[in-house]
Design a protein around this motif. Sequence first.
Motif, short mmCIF file in Angstrom:
data_model
loop_
_atom_site.label_atom_id
_atom_site.label_comp_id
_atom_site.label_asym_id
_atom_site.label_seq_id
_atom_site.Cartn_x
_atom_site.Cartn_y
_atom_site.Cartn_z
N VAL A 141 0.87 -1.19 0.00
CA VAL A 141 0.00 0.00 0.00
C VAL A 141 0.90 1.23 0.00
CG1 VAL A 141 -1.88 1.22 1.16
CG2 VAL A 141 -1.74 -1.28 1.29
N PRO A 142 1.28 1.73 -1.17
CA PRO A 142 2.21 2.86 -1.20
C PRO A 142 1.58 4.22 -0.94
CG PRO A 142 1.65 2.20 -3.43
CD PRO A 142 0.98 1.22 -2.52
N ARG A 143 0.24 4.31 -1.07
CA ARG A 143 -0.35 5.65 -1.02
C ARG A 143 -1.79 5.59 -0.55
NH1 ARG A 143 -2.43 9.47 -5.16
NH2 ARG A 143 -2.57 7.70 -6.60
N VAL A 144 -2.15 6.49 0.38
CA VAL A 144 -3.52 6.62 0.87
C VAL A 144 -3.83 8.11 1.01
CG1 VAL A 144 -5.16 6.09 2.72
CG2 VAL A 144 -3.36 4.45 2.15
N VAL A 145 -5.04 8.49 0.62
CA VAL A 145 -5.55 9.84 0.88
C VAL A 145 -6.86 9.68 1.64
CG1 VAL A 145 -6.48 11.96 -0.12
CG2 VAL A 145 -4.47 10.87 -1.15
N SER A 146 -6.93 10.28 2.83
CA SER A 146 -8.12 10.16 3.68
C SER A 146 -8.61 11.54 4.07
CB SER A 146 -7.80 9.36 4.95
OG SER A 146 -7.36 8.05 4.63
N VAL A 147 -9.92 11.74 3.94
CA VAL A 147 -10.55 13.02 4.30
C VAL A 147 -11.69 12.71 5.27
CG1 VAL A 147 -11.73 15.08 3.49
CG2 VAL A 147 -9.94 14.04 2.08
N ALA A 148 -11.68 13.38 6.42
CA ALA A 148 -12.66 13.12 7.47
C ALA A 148 -13.52 14.34 7.76
CB ALA A 148 -11.97 12.66 8.76
N ASP A 149 -14.75 14.07 8.15
CA ASP A 149 -15.65 15.11 8.66
C ASP A 149 -15.92 14.77 10.12
OD1 ASP A 149 -17.59 16.95 9.32
OD2 ASP A 149 -19.19 15.94 8.20
N CYS A 150 -15.21 15.44 11.02
CA CYS A 150 -15.41 15.24 12.46
C CYS A 150 -15.84 16.56 13.11
CB CYS A 150 -14.14 14.71 13.12
SG CYS A 150 -12.68 15.75 12.87
#
Length: 331
Positions: free
Chosen positions: A210-219
């Motif tokens: 898993v070379p790359r992850v983009v995560s966007v959260a609404d907290c």
Amino acid sequence: MPPCATPGGAARFGWDRRSMAPGSMRAPDGALVGWGVAIGAYKAATAAAVARLRLSAGGEVRLSVGGHEMGQGMRNAIAAVLQRRLGVGPAQMVLEIGSTGTTPQHLTAGSWGTATTVPAADAACEALLQALDTLPAGSSLMERLRAAGRPFLEVEVSRRAPGQPETVMGRLTNGLPAAAGPAYPDFVSFSHVAHFVEVRVEPATRRIRVPRVVSVADCGRVVSPRTAASQLRGGVVWGIGAALREVSEVDARHGGFLNADLAEYVMPVHADVGVIEVDFVDKPDPQLNGPGVKGLGEVAMVGVAPAIANAVHHATGRRPRTLPIRVEDLL
């Protein structure tokens, strides 16, 4: 809700460059490339809390509130509230959390730590400022205390989740759980996240990276950006472990665990973790509490494993149905 001020997760990841057909993307070294996405949701819970705030003429600000610092950055979030509302620096603060000798304590779990302590701290600041308004004018909070001949000023506030009855404070003071949500009398509230994942699958061995992850959260409102980003990255690492590494092997004959130590229970290490980019919608949820904060602890991990599984399917055409995804599942 107004759009996020920063580029969305799909744009940051480059999702528009994804080739739809499984097995159609390759890396320069010949590895199969897969892109996957999944979303997650977790209850926006909050608990009853009592906060006691004392301002001394010498400049010390002491806040006592129910909560536990487990490394998630609760002290940083509370300090950010005091600095914003009272204009005091960290060197002037004494934060008492997790101490039964101060205010009633409540367990920190279920992603309600920030949503419980931050609104209580904010309410205590508001009560203190209102009390200071009755004192003579001064150039600073401490000057007003000294002008009034007061060595300190102390306030105490109690805060409940929306719709919780006054009787819930009895549960709090008796050491019983006093949390509520995600369902409240007039609304339902959740935290949300979207994970975009790239995997590389070695054609011969079927080893998955898993070379790359983009995560966007609404907290809701992000009170402490640095510790929030750390929580979200940590959740992604947990998800990588759940998808590709971690499993408790059970002896079917006797029911015992066969890998009950860190030598044989496989967890992700630094070499298993690539670049993790995180971002936040950072819009308050004013229905839940005044500052508009919601939980981030658990939702950070929800959806990571499905996103990896979707990426593996995109890379190989195989649809994994169990976790962790093993090499033999792709042969």
